[in-house]
Design a protein around this motif. Structure first.
Motif, PDB file in Angstrom:
ATOM      1  N   ALA A  91       4.257  46.398  12.518  1.00  0.00           N
ATOM      2  CA  ALA A  91       4.015  45.912  13.502  1.00  0.00           C
ATOM      3  C   ALA A  91       3.644  44.532  12.527  1.00  0.00           C
ATOM      4  CB  ALA A  91       2.474  46.296  13.985  1.00  0.00           C
ATOM      5  N   LYS A  92       4.764  44.291  12.193  1.00  0.00           N
ATOM      6  CA  LYS A  92       4.871  42.647  11.638  1.00  0.00           C
ATOM      7  C   LYS A  92       5.175  41.472  12.266  1.00  0.00           C
ATOM      8  CE  LYS A  92       1.683  43.451   7.622  1.00  0.00           C
ATOM      9  NZ  LYS A  92       1.783  43.195   6.039  1.00  0.00           N
TER      10      LYS A  92
ATOM     11  N   HIS B 119      14.588  50.852  18.017  1.00  0.00           N
ATOM     12  CA  HIS B 119      13.265  51.219  17.318  1.00  0.00           C
ATOM     13  C   HIS B 119      11.942  50.335  17.639  1.00  0.00           C
ATOM     14  CE1 HIS B 119      15.731  54.210  14.474  1.00  0.00           C
ATOM     15  NE2 HIS B 119      16.476  53.074  14.471  1.00  0.00           N
ATOM     16  N   GLY B 120      12.585  49.210  18.334  1.00  0.00           N
ATOM     17  CA  GLY B 120      11.341  47.864  18.775  1.00  0.00           C
ATOM     18  C   GLY B 120      11.981  47.188  18.145  1.00  0.00           C
ATOM     19  N   ASN B 121      12.365  46.962  17.705  1.00  0.00           N
ATOM     20  CA  ASN B 121      12.372  45.569  16.797  1.00  0.00           C
ATOM     21  C   ASN B 121      12.680  44.350  17.559  1.00  0.00           C
ATOM     22  OD1 ASN B 121      11.668  46.767  13.924  1.00  0.00           O
ATOM     23  ND2 ASN B 121      13.532  47.988  13.832  1.00  0.00           N
ATOM     24  N   ALA B 122      12.741  43.468  17.235  1.00  0.00           N
ATOM     25  CA  ALA B 122      13.196  42.610  18.250  1.00  0.00           C
ATOM     26  C   ALA B 122      13.236  40.790  17.325  1.00  0.00           C
ATOM     27  CB  ALA B 122      11.976  42.164  18.889  1.00  0.00           C
TER      28      ALA B 122
ATOM     29  N   GLN C 112       4.795  32.931   7.753  1.00  0.00           N
ATOM     30  CA  GLN C 112       3.464  33.166   8.883  1.00  0.00           C
ATOM     31  C   GLN C 112       4.000  32.820   9.812  1.00  0.00           C
ATOM     32  OE1 GLN C 112       1.517  36.257   8.284  1.00  0.00           O
ATOM     33  NE2 GLN C 112       1.245  36.010  10.132  1.00  0.00           N
ATOM     34  N   PRO C 113       4.313  33.209  11.434  1.00  0.00           N
ATOM     35  CA  PRO C 113       4.566  32.612  12.529  1.00  0.00           C
ATOM     36  C   PRO C 113       2.761  31.620  13.339  1.00  0.00           C
ATOM     37  CG  PRO C 113       5.954  34.741  12.491  1.00  0.00           C
ATOM     38  CD  PRO C 113       4.640  34.451  11.403  1.00  0.00           C
ATOM     39  N   LEU C 114       2.723  31.367  14.074  1.00  0.00           N
ATOM     40  CA  LEU C 114       1.982  31.325  15.317  1.00  0.00           C
ATOM     41  C   LEU C 114       1.275  31.707  16.061  1.00  0.00           C
ATOM     42  CD1 LEU C 114       2.552  27.209  15.458  1.00  0.00           C
ATOM     43  CD2 LEU C 114       1.749  28.275  13.639  1.00  0.00           C
ATOM     44  N   ASN C 115       0.192  32.212  16.020  1.00  0.00           N
ATOM     45  CA  ASN C 115      -0.326  33.304  16.737  1.00  0.00           C
ATOM     46  C   ASN C 115      -1.311  32.287  17.528  1.00  0.00           C
ATOM     47  OD1 ASN C 115       1.677  36.405  15.495  1.00  0.00           O
ATOM     48  ND2 ASN C 115       0.721  34.713  14.249  1.00  0.00           N
ATOM     49  N   SER C 116      -1.206  33.262  19.490  1.00  0.00           N
ATOM     50  CA  SER C 116      -2.481  32.517  19.852  1.00  0.00           C
ATOM     51  C   SER C 116      -2.841  33.511  21.291  1.00  0.00           C
ATOM     52  CB  SER C 116      -1.635  31.350  20.511  1.00  0.00           C
ATOM     53  OG  SER C 116      -3.114  30.249  21.325  1.00  0.00           O
TER      54      SER C 116
END
Length: 579
Positions: free
Chosen positions: A107-108, A400-403, A278-282
């Motif tokens: 979940a990353k 598997h829900g990987n995207a 590390q991606p940006l998250n908001s």
């Protein structure tokens, strides 16, 4: 006669009955229905996996990899290399890009930066005329080629995140077959090769790659074989990324650079590195927007715009002139910041947290009037160079829900137009997207971004904006687009259409789009926009300009245990397939 009368009577009875009584619907037409009959546009539906790309052949390649048990990363590798064969104006080995990857196991989210870098020998003076102006010819010269990142990016992503079920060679084999055995040319490819024939045939190696031996062009239905490219793909299949950056391919690249006055040397190739970031998250209305960090300008700018829009009731307004006006104003404010602050973070400190801060966005939102337009000239900022629109994006989700959300490019359509002799590999022209006038005494033109000035080893700022939207920490929307600076606004509108206006992914894709990038002070709108809306926007002070279509989104939405996909109709031969 009696039989005819009976048939007519039965038919009349059936017809009258059908008119008098509503047809029974086979599905519950609620918002959560699989098939929503009230929608004009309908998505492709899948359950186990889905691939959305700008080329039907590449989509089929990716879906076959998923069906063989491959992961989203495995399929991405196969698709990226297939596009280098079947979509040569944008798919590539000689370019670079950005990938966002969501790993369902942990979940990353991961940001994979394989953007091109400036070679050691290039300088800003290579792009300026004697009187200090930007030299337009230099944009497609050998000077403009940056150190490619695509091969390294795909190999690194497979090494770290691949499923392990399929070998590297298995993933490249479809592209090898397409290059060696050929594929059927469609109208789009035949047309664009004919349109660009005079330019592309200036290079003998490019002419041999994309035109017949007698100099004529390929027509729809012809088979295009690229044997030199097949040779390169076989080298990479056997030797991995090292075959490109250190092997015979590298030697051929350097030989052509030395012959034509280019700047990529053997050390530049050997030193190239993919960066895992590390991606940006908001947050946005209960969803998490995952974006690419700099030198992509897309992640920060999209988040900043959404943070501003969050202060307005645009769901209540719908896609009205009020919503479009506020969007245009948010675009102006965000693009002014984009040009001033976004750069390669290895060379410049980029205030990403400040740019994406929600409290700051509230202050910016407060400067927006619902009845008048901000004068763009009064906004302080520095302008970035416009990029070419011929980028390409693909989105992939596995069982598997990987995207994966991946955008990569050569820059201009067909890059700099130069194929490396004996390899079939087209080069990018990304070095010209640096702000070459920044900091140069006597340079003339608009105020250039000092943060994006040309330096050896640096990665130029890019508008490429792969996006993954999460709901409950799982992928909900995977999207992205080509289109140069318009990418950012196209993707923002896709997100808003889905979240704010609750459109299905096909409806969201088919909506008319707008674009404002601060300078010039013009609100561009796609053909076919409502004329009454034009007038209302003009009354609010917007300067309207009707332009060509914007972007080519390839999108997947995950909802209720199903996959819903849509390829943008704005580009021919795009395709989404699920199973």
């Amino acid at each position: 006669m009696q039989i005819k009368t009976i048939i007519a009577s039965v038919f009349l009875s059936f017809t009258v009955h059908s008119i008098a009584k509503p047809i029974e619907q086979p599905y519950n037409l609620s918002q959560t229905s699989i098939a929503r009959y009230q929608d004009v546009f309908h998505p492709v539906i899948g359950q186990l996996g889905m691939v959305s790309t700008q080329n039907q052949i590449a989509t089929e390649v990716g879906l076959n990899i998923l069906k063989q048990g491959g992961s989203a990363i495995d399929a991405s590798v196969a698709v990226a290399f297939a596009l280098s064969v079947t979509l040569p104006r944008a798919g590539n080995l000689g370019g670079g890009g950005f990938m966002l990857y969501h790993s369902a196991d942990v979940a990353k989210n991961y940001a994979i930066d394989y953007r091109e870098t400036a070679p050691s020998g290039v300088t800003a003076q290579h792009f300026l005329t004697a009187d200090g102006k930007k030299d337009r010819v230099s944009a497609t010269s050998w000077h403009a080629a940056g150190v490619p990142g695509t091969v390294a990016g795909m190999y690194k992503s497979w090494q770290i995140f691949g499923s392990g079920k399929l070998t590297w060679k298995q993933l490249l084999q479809p592209a090898i077959d397409l290059a060696e055995q050929g594929f059927i040319v469609n109208y789009d490819l035949a047309q664009i090769l004919e349109t660009k024939k005079d330019w592309l045939t200036e290079s003998n190696s490019t002419a041999r790659s994309f035109y017949k031996s007698d100099g004529s062009g390929y027509r729809k239905g012809d088979v295009l074989k690229q044997l030199d490219l097949a040779w390169s793909l076989k080298q990479i299949a056997s030797g991995g990324a090292a075959a490109f950056y250190q092997g015979e391919i590298a030697e051929k690249i350097v030989a052509d650079m030395e012959k034509h006055g280019g700047h990529i040397d053997i050390q530049d190739l050997a030193n190239y590195q993919v960066k895992i970031k590390q991606p940006l998250n908001s947050g946005y209305h209960g969803y998490i927007i995952v974006g690419m960090p700099p030198p992509s300008s897309g992640g920060a700018t999209i988040i900043q715009m959404l943070n501003i829009l969050e202060n307005f009731p645009i769901r209540q307004w719908g896609r009205s002139s009020s919503t479009l006006h506020v969007m245009a104003e948010a675009m102006k404010l965000s693009f002014a910041d984009r040009g001033t602050y976004i750069a390669d973070p290895d060379f410049n400190e980029v205030p990403v947290n400040w740019l994406t801060d929600k409290q700051r966005a509230q202050g910016l939102a407060a400067t927006i009037s619902l009845d008048s337009s901000i004068n763009a000239a009064e906004l302080k900022g520095q302008r970035l160079i416009d990029e070419g629109p011929s980028t390409t994006h693909f989105s992939i989700v596995d069982r598997h829900g990987n995207a994966v959300s991946n955008t990569y490019t050569l820059g201009y359509s067909f890059g700099n137009g130069k194929v490396i002799e004996g390899t079939g590999i087209l080069l990018n022209n990304q070095i010209h997207t640096f702000s070459v006038r920044a900091g140069i005494e006597g340079a003339k033109g608009f105020i250039a971004s000092k943060a994006n000035k040309l330096e050896a080893g640096k990665r130029p700022v890019s508008s490429q904006s792969p996006i993954i939207v999460l709901k409950d920490n799982k992928p909900f929307l995977v999207t992205g687009s080509p289109g140069g600076s318009r990418i950012i606004n196209v993707v923002t509108q896709m997100i808003s259409n889905v979240i704010d206006h609750e459109m299905n992914i096909a409806e969201a894709t088919n909506q008319r789009r707008i674009h404002h990038q601060w300078i010039p002070d013009l609100l561009e709108v796609e053909p076919g926009f409502n004329r009454d809306t034009f007038e209302l926007l003009k009354q609010k002070g917007q300067k309207i300009k009707e332009t060509y279509t914007m972007g080519s989104t390839q999108s997947i939405l995950i909802k209720d245990g199903l996959l819903f996909g849509s390829s943008d109709p704005r580009r021919p031969n795009a395709s989404t397939l699920g199973y």
